[in-house]
Design an enzyme around this catalytic site. Structure first.
Site, mmCIF file in Angstrom:
data_model
loop_
_atom_site.group_PDB
_atom_site.id
_atom_site.type_symbol
_atom_site.label_atom_id
_atom_site.label_comp_id
_atom_site.label_asym_id
_atom_site.label_seq_id
_atom_site.Cartn_x
_atom_site.Cartn_y
_atom_site.Cartn_z
ATOM 1 N N GLY A 15 0.836 -1.209 0.000
ATOM 2 C CA GLY A 15 0.000 0.000 0.000
ATOM 3 C C GLY A 15 0.862 1.247 0.000
ATOM 4 O O GLY A 15 1.850 1.313 0.723
ATOM 5 N N ARG A 76 0.803 -4.953 -5.031
ATOM 6 C CA ARG A 76 0.982 -6.137 -4.183
ATOM 7 C C ARG A 76 1.235 -7.289 -5.162
ATOM 8 O O ARG A 76 0.387 -7.577 -5.998
ATOM 9 C CB ARG A 76 -0.275 -6.393 -3.351
ATOM 10 C CG ARG A 76 -0.636 -5.215 -2.451
ATOM 11 C CD ARG A 76 -1.714 -5.576 -1.467
ATOM 12 N NE ARG A 76 -2.280 -4.389 -0.832
ATOM 13 C CZ ARG A 76 -1.719 -3.747 0.199
ATOM 14 N NH1 ARG A 76 -0.575 -4.175 0.697
ATOM 15 N NH2 ARG A 76 -2.299 -2.690 0.723
ATOM 16 N N ASP A 107 5.515 -4.683 6.191
ATOM 17 C CA ASP A 107 5.980 -6.000 6.620
ATOM 18 C C ASP A 107 6.019 -7.025 5.484
ATOM 19 O O ASP A 107 7.001 -7.750 5.322
ATOM 20 C CB ASP A 107 5.026 -6.495 7.711
ATOM 21 C CG ASP A 107 5.784 -7.117 8.843
ATOM 22 O OD1 ASP A 107 6.961 -6.771 9.029
ATOM 23 O OD2 ASP A 107 5.197 -7.975 9.535
ATOM 24 N N THR A 129 4.515 2.307 5.697
ATOM 25 C CA THR A 129 3.114 1.852 5.735
ATOM 26 C C THR A 129 2.365 2.713 6.732
ATOM 27 O O THR A 129 2.910 3.038 7.803
ATOM 28 C CB THR A 129 2.978 0.370 6.141
ATOM 29 O OG1 THR A 129 1.605 0.113 6.479
ATOM 30 C CG2 THR A 129 3.829 -0.024 7.329
ATOM 31 N N ASP A 131 0.074 1.737 8.534
ATOM 32 C CA ASP A 131 -0.454 0.888 9.614
ATOM 33 C C ASP A 131 0.412 0.834 10.880
ATOM 34 O O ASP A 131 -0.080 0.429 11.929
ATOM 35 C CB ASP A 131 -0.649 -0.553 9.125
ATOM 36 C CG ASP A 131 -1.614 -0.654 7.960
ATOM 37 O OD1 ASP A 131 -2.419 0.274 7.774
ATOM 38 O OD2 ASP A 131 -1.551 -1.663 7.230
ATOM 39 N N ASP A 133 2.553 -1.295 11.575
ATOM 40 C CA ASP A 133 2.485 -2.670 12.072
ATOM 41 C C ASP A 133 3.766 -3.464 11.811
ATOM 42 O O ASP A 133 3.713 -4.640 11.476
ATOM 43 C CB ASP A 133 1.273 -3.396 11.462
ATOM 44 C CG ASP A 133 1.335 -3.428 9.942
ATOM 45 O OD1 ASP A 133 2.171 -2.730 9.354
ATOM 46 O OD2 ASP A 133 0.527 -4.163 9.336
ATOM 47 N N ARG A 175 -5.515 -2.353 8.722
ATOM 48 C CA ARG A 175 -5.523 -3.811 8.547
ATOM 49 C C ARG A 175 -5.778 -4.499 9.891
ATOM 50 O O ARG A 175 -6.771 -4.201 10.523
ATOM 51 C CB ARG A 175 -4.211 -4.301 7.920
ATOM 52 C CG ARG A 175 -4.362 -5.643 7.218
ATOM 53 C CD ARG A 175 -3.035 -6.085 6.637
ATOM 54 N NE ARG A 175 -2.628 -5.291 5.514
ATOM 55 C CZ ARG A 175 -2.996 -5.529 4.249
ATOM 56 N NH1 ARG A 175 -3.755 -6.553 3.979
ATOM 57 N NH2 ARG A 175 -2.585 -4.776 3.272
HETATM 58 O O1 F6P Z 1 -1.434 -1.515 4.538
HETATM 59 C C1 F6P Z 1 -2.053 -0.311 4.270
HETATM 60 C C2 F6P Z 1 -3.520 -0.512 4.047
HETATM 61 O O2 F6P Z 1 -4.102 0.733 3.712
HETATM 62 C C3 F6P Z 1 -4.291 -1.152 5.197
HETATM 63 O O3 F6P Z 1 -4.604 -0.240 6.221
HETATM 64 C C4 F6P Z 1 -5.483 -1.719 4.503
HETATM 65 O O4 F6P Z 1 -6.006 -2.831 5.187
HETATM 66 C C5 F6P Z 1 -4.910 -2.154 3.168
HETATM 67 O O5 F6P Z 1 -3.744 -1.398 2.961
HETATM 68 C C6 F6P Z 1 -5.835 -1.951 2.005
HETATM 69 O O6 F6P Z 1 -5.230 -2.479 0.886
HETATM 70 P P1 F6P Z 1 -5.713 -2.233 -0.604
HETATM 71 O O7 F6P Z 1 -5.356 -0.807 -0.962
HETATM 72 O O8 F6P Z 1 -4.933 -3.213 -1.405
HETATM 73 O O9 F6P Z 1 -7.183 -2.431 -0.622
#
Ligand code: F6P
Length: 325
Positions: A15, A76, A107, A129, A131, A133, A175
């Site tokens: 992300g 991703r 991560d 990130t 998050d 995390d 997340r």
């Molecule tokens: O890891 C960052 C994040 O924004 C999380 O908070 C969320 O769960 C996820 O990415 C959403 O991912 P995507 O943009 O692939 O829907």
């Protein structure tokens, strides 16, 4: 004495996070100051596997320190979960003649980096990130901006919620992690925060009781923050309204929290971490992650960094509860 580094690759993965561009700028300009060529890889590991790159010169990173998102694009990459994909990525690294690959991401991106390091790729990670995390570091680029964006949105919701004397249930990103939720709850004066480690059905019932109790204490509107990992904010809002009779609305902030110009804090961490990633490569350090702990930046061995235990919440939940009365 380590061999002189001549060429590095740079990518953003997972992300996007506000501040990634500031880190890209810092990497490019530090590398060029050492006479190192920088190959910008587009769309994260996908671009590495599929050969999408271009050289980044100093003017290519002008005017981006305050821009959200990532000029390198991101993705991703499913192929990185396969041996075939990893081998392709490592082959491209060799063919390009890279001496190091700098990866800005969370991560999952660092786990991919670790797998690549087993195939001879020298990877240096920068935590990026929203998050927060990653167990190895107290800061990840993008977190502060995401919290500020969340707090700004919640403050607007507070205005309308208090005008109608309603209850607002607000779901924030993160997340499975609780950090954005804790920080948004604390800085917005929320009454309750639901995070993955603490919630079960009883937890939701307690929230409903809390809403009623706070009304009896003279509160005329309510703010409840729900972490993404808990979810179900629409259902919770309906339950609160059905059981208490208090008008309740749910709002999911979602990807809104990923965009926007990075705060000064994010630009600062991104600039220092980006600079340090290149300096570590120049010093001959291999396979490490730049982290920020106890007020200091350091380069932590990648294996060690990725095997650290999760952080606790530092007592934030209890403080939020005390201050909510
Ligand atoms: O890891 C960052 C994040 O924004 C999380 O908070 C969320 O769960 C996820 O990415 C959403 O991912 P995507 O943009 O692939 O829907």
């Amino acid at each position: 004495m380590s061999e002189k580094i001549k060429k590095i690759g740079l990518l953003t993965s997972g992300g996007d996070a506000p501040g990634m561009n500031a880190a890209i700028r810092a990497v490019v300009r530090t590398a060029i100051s050492h006479g190192i060529e920088v190959i910008g890889v587009k769309k994260g590991y996908d671009g590495l596997i599929n050969g999408e790159f271009r050289e980044l010169k100093t003017r290519d990173v002008s005017e981006i320190i305050g821009r959200g998102g990532t000029i390198l694009y991101t993705a991703r990459c499913e192929e990185m979960h396969t041996q075939e994909g990893l081998k392709k990525a490592a082959t491209v690294y060799d063919v390009l003649g890279l001496d190091a690959l700098i990866v800005i991401g969370g991560d999952g991106s660092m786990k991919g980096a670790k797998e690549l390091s087993k195939l001879g790729v020298n990877v240096i990670g920068i935590p990026g990130t929203i998050d927060l995390d990653m167990n190895c570091t107290e800061y990840t680029i993008g977190f502060d901006t995401a919290v500020n964006t969340g707090a700004e949105a919640i403050s607007r919701l507070r205005d309308t919620s208090s005008s109608h004397q309603r209850c607002s249930v607000i779901e924030v990103m993160g997340r499975h992690a609780p950090y954005i939720a804790y920080w948004c709850a604390m800085v917005s004066g929320a009454e309750e925060v639901l995070v993955p480690d603490r919630v079960d059905e009883k937890g939701k019932n307690e929230v409903i009781q809390q809403v009623l109790e706070n009304r009896s204490l003279g509160k005329f509107h309510n703010l409840i923050i729900v972490a993404e990992g808990v979810g179900g904010s629409q259902e919770l809002a309906k339950d609160i309204e059905d059981i208490t009779g208090i008008e309740t609305r749910a709002t999911i902030l979602g990807h809104l929290q990923r965009g926007g110009s990075p705060t000064a804090i994010d630009r600062m961490h991104a600039s220092v971490m980006g600079n340090m990633a290149v300096e570590e490569a120049v010093k001959g350090n291999r396979n490490c992650i730049i982290v920020f702990n106890k007020g200091r930046y350091e380069a932590l061995d990648m294996d060690e960094a990725l095997s650290m235990p999760p952080k606790d919440d530092g007592g934030l939940y209890d403080v939020i509860k005390v201050l909510s009365r």
